[in-house]
Scaffold this active site. Structure first.
Site, PDB file in Angstrom:
ATOM      1  N   TYR A   1       0.061  -1.565   0.285  1.00 18.33           N
ATOM      2  CA  TYR A   1       0.009  -0.128   0.531  1.00 18.33           C
ATOM      3  C   TYR A   1      -0.101   0.394  -1.153  1.00 18.33           C
ATOM      4  O   TYR A   1       0.164  -0.293  -1.851  1.00 18.33           O
ATOM      5  CB  TYR A   1       1.415   0.479   0.860  1.00 18.33           C
ATOM      6  CG  TYR A   1       1.584   0.656   2.494  1.00 18.33           C
ATOM      7  CD1 TYR A   1       0.551   1.401   3.112  1.00 18.33           C
ATOM      8  CD2 TYR A   1       2.623   0.025   3.270  1.00 18.33           C
ATOM      9  CE1 TYR A   1       0.592   1.632   4.360  1.00 18.33           C
ATOM     10  CE2 TYR A   1       2.670   0.438   4.566  1.00 18.33           C
ATOM     11  CZ  TYR A   1       1.611   1.176   5.082  1.00 18.33           C
ATOM     12  OH  TYR A   1       1.640   1.316   6.425  1.00 18.33           O
TER      13      TYR A   1
ATOM     14  N   ARG B   1       6.091  12.254  12.599  1.00 13.58           N
ATOM     15  CA  ARG B   1       6.441  11.656  13.685  1.00 13.58           C
ATOM     16  C   ARG B   1       7.661  12.008  14.421  1.00 13.58           C
ATOM     17  O   ARG B   1       8.876  11.897  13.922  1.00 13.58           O
ATOM     18  CB  ARG B   1       6.694   9.955  13.540  1.00 13.58           C
ATOM     19  CG  ARG B   1       5.389   9.489  12.855  1.00 13.58           C
ATOM     20  CD  ARG B   1       5.544   7.996  12.585  1.00 13.58           C
ATOM     21  NE  ARG B   1       4.303   7.607  11.381  1.00 13.58           N
ATOM     22  CZ  ARG B   1       4.239   6.482  10.916  1.00 13.58           C
ATOM     23  NH1 ARG B   1       5.371   5.727  10.969  1.00 13.58           N
ATOM     24  NH2 ARG B   1       3.275   6.138  10.092  1.00 13.58           N
TER      25      ARG B   1
ATOM     26  N   HIS C   1      -4.485   3.834  12.312  1.00 11.41           N
ATOM     27  CA  HIS C   1      -2.942   3.431  12.163  1.00 11.41           C
ATOM     28  C   HIS C   1      -2.315   3.547  13.216  1.00 11.41           C
ATOM     29  O   HIS C   1      -1.186   3.809  13.426  1.00 11.41           O
ATOM     30  CB  HIS C   1      -2.378   4.356  11.088  1.00 11.41           C
ATOM     31  CG  HIS C   1      -1.182   3.622  10.210  1.00 11.41           C
ATOM     32  ND1 HIS C   1      -1.677   3.063   8.964  1.00 11.41           N
ATOM     33  CD2 HIS C   1      -0.127   3.183  10.490  1.00 11.41           C
ATOM     34  CE1 HIS C   1      -0.613   2.565   8.423  1.00 11.41           C
ATOM     35  NE2 HIS C   1       0.388   2.695   9.371  1.00 11.41           N
TER      36      HIS C   1
ATOM     37  N   GLN D   1      -1.004  -7.351   3.362  1.00 13.94           N
ATOM     38  CA  GLN D   1      -1.410  -6.064   3.295  1.00 13.94           C
ATOM     39  C   GLN D   1      -0.591  -5.417   1.976  1.00 13.94           C
ATOM     40  O   GLN D   1       0.594  -5.622   1.906  1.00 13.94           O
ATOM     41  CB  GLN D   1      -1.143  -5.417   4.573  1.00 13.94           C
ATOM     42  CG  GLN D   1      -1.389  -3.692   4.718  1.00 13.94           C
ATOM     43  CD  GLN D   1      -0.080  -2.956   4.411  1.00 13.94           C
ATOM     44  OE1 GLN D   1       1.051  -3.348   4.742  1.00 13.94           O
ATOM     45  NE2 GLN D   1      -0.492  -2.002   3.794  1.00 13.94           N
TER      46      GLN D   1
ATOM     47  N   THR E   1      -4.375  -0.915   2.680  1.00 23.94           N
ATOM     48  CA  THR E   1      -4.466   0.277   3.709  1.00 23.94           C
ATOM     49  C   THR E   1      -4.542   1.381   2.953  1.00 23.94           C
ATOM     50  O   THR E   1      -3.565   1.657   1.792  1.00 23.94           O
ATOM     51  CB  THR E   1      -2.790   0.072   4.326  1.00 23.94           C
ATOM     52  OG1 THR E   1      -2.921  -1.126   5.128  1.00 23.94           O
ATOM     53  CG2 THR E   1      -2.837   1.259   5.493  1.00 23.94           C
TER      54      THR E   1
ATOM     55  N   ARG F   1      -0.584   6.949  14.320  1.00 28.63           N
ATOM     56  CA  ARG F   1       0.956   7.142  13.703  1.00 28.63           C
ATOM     57  C   ARG F   1       0.592   8.240  12.486  1.00 28.63           C
ATOM     58  O   ARG F   1       1.537   8.504  11.653  1.00 28.63           O
ATOM     59  CB  ARG F   1       1.322   5.756  13.266  1.00 28.63           C
ATOM     60  CG  ARG F   1       1.495   4.773  14.400  1.00 28.63           C
ATOM     61  CD  ARG F   1       1.865   3.416  13.804  1.00 28.63           C
ATOM     62  NE  ARG F   1       3.310   3.322  13.284  1.00 28.63           N
ATOM     63  CZ  ARG F   1       4.370   3.276  13.931  1.00 28.63           C
ATOM     64  NH1 ARG F   1       4.341   3.315  15.250  1.00 28.63           N
ATOM     65  NH2 ARG F   1       5.469   3.027  13.390  1.00 28.63           N
TER      66      ARG F   1
HETATM   67  C1  FNR Z   1       2.108   0.004  11.881  1.00 25.66           C
HETATM   68  N1  FNR Z   1       0.903  -0.184  11.208  1.00 25.66           N
HETATM   69  C2  FNR Z   1       0.942  -0.533   9.766  1.00 25.66           C
HETATM   70  N2  FNR Z   1      -0.433  -0.860   8.958  1.00 25.66           N
HETATM   71  C3  FNR Z   1      -0.275  -1.021   7.637  1.00 25.66           C
HETATM   72  O1  FNR Z   1      -1.083  -1.224   7.038  1.00 25.66           O
HETATM   73  N3  FNR Z   1       0.873  -1.389   7.453  1.00 25.66           N
HETATM   74  C4  FNR Z   1       2.205  -1.271   7.788  1.00 25.66           C
HETATM   75  O2  FNR Z   1       3.356  -1.536   7.177  1.00 25.66           O
HETATM   76  C5  FNR Z   1       2.182  -0.709   9.198  1.00 25.66           C
HETATM   77  N4  FNR Z   1       3.342  -0.776   9.900  1.00 25.66           N
HETATM   78  C6  FNR Z   1       3.237  -0.389  11.358  1.00 25.66           C
HETATM   79  C7  FNR Z   1       4.574  -0.163  11.881  1.00 25.66           C
HETATM   80  C8  FNR Z   1       4.288  -0.194  13.431  1.00 25.66           C
HETATM   81  C9  FNR Z   1       5.633  -0.123  14.081  1.00 25.66           C
HETATM   82  C10 FNR Z   1       3.287  -0.015  13.892  1.00 25.66           C
HETATM   83  C11 FNR Z   1       2.981   0.060  15.379  1.00 25.66           C
HETATM   84  C12 FNR Z   1       2.070   0.211  13.124  1.00 25.66           C
HETATM   85  C13 FNR Z   1      -0.477   0.092  11.804  1.00 25.66           C
HETATM   86  C14 FNR Z   1      -0.628  -1.495  12.284  1.00 25.66           C
HETATM   87  O3  FNR Z   1      -1.354  -2.234  11.156  1.00 25.66           O
HETATM   88  C15 FNR Z   1      -2.183  -1.138  13.147  1.00 25.66           C
HETATM   89  O4  FNR Z   1      -3.193  -0.348  12.445  1.00 25.66           O
HETATM   90  C16 FNR Z   1      -1.814  -0.418  14.511  1.00 25.66           C
HETATM   91  O5  FNR Z   1      -0.764  -0.961  15.235  1.00 25.66           O
HETATM   92  C17 FNR Z   1      -3.033  -0.578  15.556  1.00 25.66           C
HETATM   93  O6  FNR Z   1      -2.793   0.010  16.563  1.00 25.66           O
HETATM   94  P1  FNR Z   1      -2.018  -0.646  18.120  1.00 25.66           P
HETATM   95  O7  FNR Z   1      -2.765  -2.038  18.070  1.00 25.66           O
HETATM   96  O8  FNR Z   1      -0.660  -0.619  17.694  1.00 25.66           O
HETATM   97  O9  FNR Z   1      -2.526   0.201  18.995  1.00 25.66           O
END
Ligand code: FNR
Length: 386
Positions: free
Chosen positions: A130, A165, A276, A128, A156, A279
């Protein structure tokens, strides 16, 4: 403690992890409405229970995407700082996914470097990316991912700026003098230094540790994200990535049918319908609510385009619900991270076993013998649902 669900792993992780890490995982943006709706909207999706139609002895949860075999239509989502929730956490999670036959997606902001995780597993890792201000860094990390044999790029796009947050501010996760820093000093050093650090440097993020000699961000992680992520990016800036990355490319963080169509027109191989995990921007649609319109807009024109969904998936039944709404496959974030924080690789393996079993039950009771038989016809048709 008896573990039978993601909920149990969440409780176990809460006991085990320092509060600022637990709340970083568990929390969402602003008042967390979208975070809650991701779960509650999905739980209201009603499947048609269909019985006595045919012999349901052999139900097959496997599928194929981008030429890769999946034992269930699921991948581990990229999660930043995974290596903080368990020792060498990215390696443990990747091994669990590999053993259970699904892809592991490594986040840009991982603790372990790509070169450590990719060789630890047998199937190709997903990577992934960023959008960072420093395009040379992006190119370099992509080159590393390519050299390490990563098959699929997850790009992403829903984090041009970090979401607000509140929990992170209260827990001490954000801010330069935060609990994070004290924790790094007191816990990781010296006891965990060799386990968590990269090349003996305990404070590094594995993928960005050589980041132009600047502090790598663990001391002020959220501040680092804000300073280095790039809100200027648009579709035209992505062309070089499309040209550079020969394998499948998935755009993560799409919630609108118009953006989904643009991703297909741009030449991506798929999207992840995602907010996300609640978030980023609170109040946006849950993934379950956003998904059907996106599928309807894109699939008739681009039938080969893959539509993944995440945000709110907590069990195998939820996977079947997302597939019935039109997803080709799903990703899980928090669910696997709770399991990892609670019980390491064994926890993630057990969680994936549970999800597979739950999926099996849901497919049996909806008369879907294969993943491709989970369709809109598997849903109770009401105006509210579609
Ligand atoms: C994330 N997510 C995330 N997405 C991404 O593209 N790069 C990242 O580094 C992160 N980091 C991250 C940290 C934490 C602690 C969480 C909980 C989530 C988002 C992640 O890929 C995903 O989209 C969500 O977690 C999906 O939702 P659920 O399954 O947590 O409900």
């Amino acid at each position: 403690m008896i573990i039978s669900s993601t909920k149990d792993y969440r409780e176990a992780a809460k006991r085990r992890l320092p509060p600022f890490l637990f709340h970083y995982i568990d929390g969402g943006a602003y008042d967390e409405a979208t975070l809650r709706n991701n779960v509650s909207d999905l739980s209201t999706i009603a499947l048609r229970q269909l019985v006595l139609r045919e012999d349901m002895t052999n139900v097959d949860t496997s599928t194929q995407i981008f030429g890769e075999q999946f034992s269930l239509p699921l991948a581990l989502a990229p999660v930043g700082l995974t290596g903080m929730y368990a020792r060498r956490g990215e390696v443990q999670a990747a091994k669990a996914a590999d053993k259970k036959g699904i892809p592991f997606t490594m986040s840009t902001v991982s603790v372990c470097p790509i070169e450590e995780v990719a060789p630890a597993i047998n199937r190709p890792m997903w990577f992934q990316l960023y959008v960072l201000r420093d395009r040379a860094f992006m190119k370099n990390v992509l080159e590393r991912a390519k050299a390490a044999g990563c098959s699929t790029l997850v790009f992403t796009v829903d984090m041009p700026v970090p979401g607000a947050r509140y929990r992170d501010a209260h827990s001490g996760m954000s801010g330069p003098n935060a609990a994070m820093r004290r924790y790094m000093q007191s816990v990781f050093h010296p006891h965990w230094a060799w386990d968590v650090g990269v090349n003996g440097r305990p404070h590094d993020l594995g993928n960005i540790s050589k980041y132009r000699g600047q502090p790598t961000g663990l001391e002020d992680y959220i501040g680092w994200l804000g300073a280095n992520f790039d809100p200027s990016i648009s579709w035209k800036d992505l062309q070089w990535i499309r040209e550079f990355w020969e394998g499948p490319m998935i755009i993560k963080g799409i919630l609108d049918p118009e953006d989904a169509l643009k991703a297909a027109e741009f030449g991506a191989d798929g999207i992840i319908v995602s907010n996300h995990g609640g978030r980023q921007l609170d109040g946006v649609l849950s993934s379950a609510k956003a998904l059907p319109a996106i599928v309807d807009a894109v699939k008739p024109k681009y039938p080969e385009f893959k539509i993944f969904a995440d945000s709110g998936i907590r069990n195998g039944l939820d996977i079947v619900r997302m597939l019935a709404l039109g997803a080709d496959a799903c990703l899980i974030g928090r669910a696997f991270v709770y399991a990892l924080g609670a019980a390491g690789q064994a926890g993630v393996e057990n969680l994936l076993d549970l999800m597979k079993k739950e999926m099996h039950v849901a497919m049996t009771l909806t008369a879907a013998k294969t993943v491709s038989e989970i369709t809109r016809d598997s849903l109770v048709r009401t105006e509210k649902q579609l």
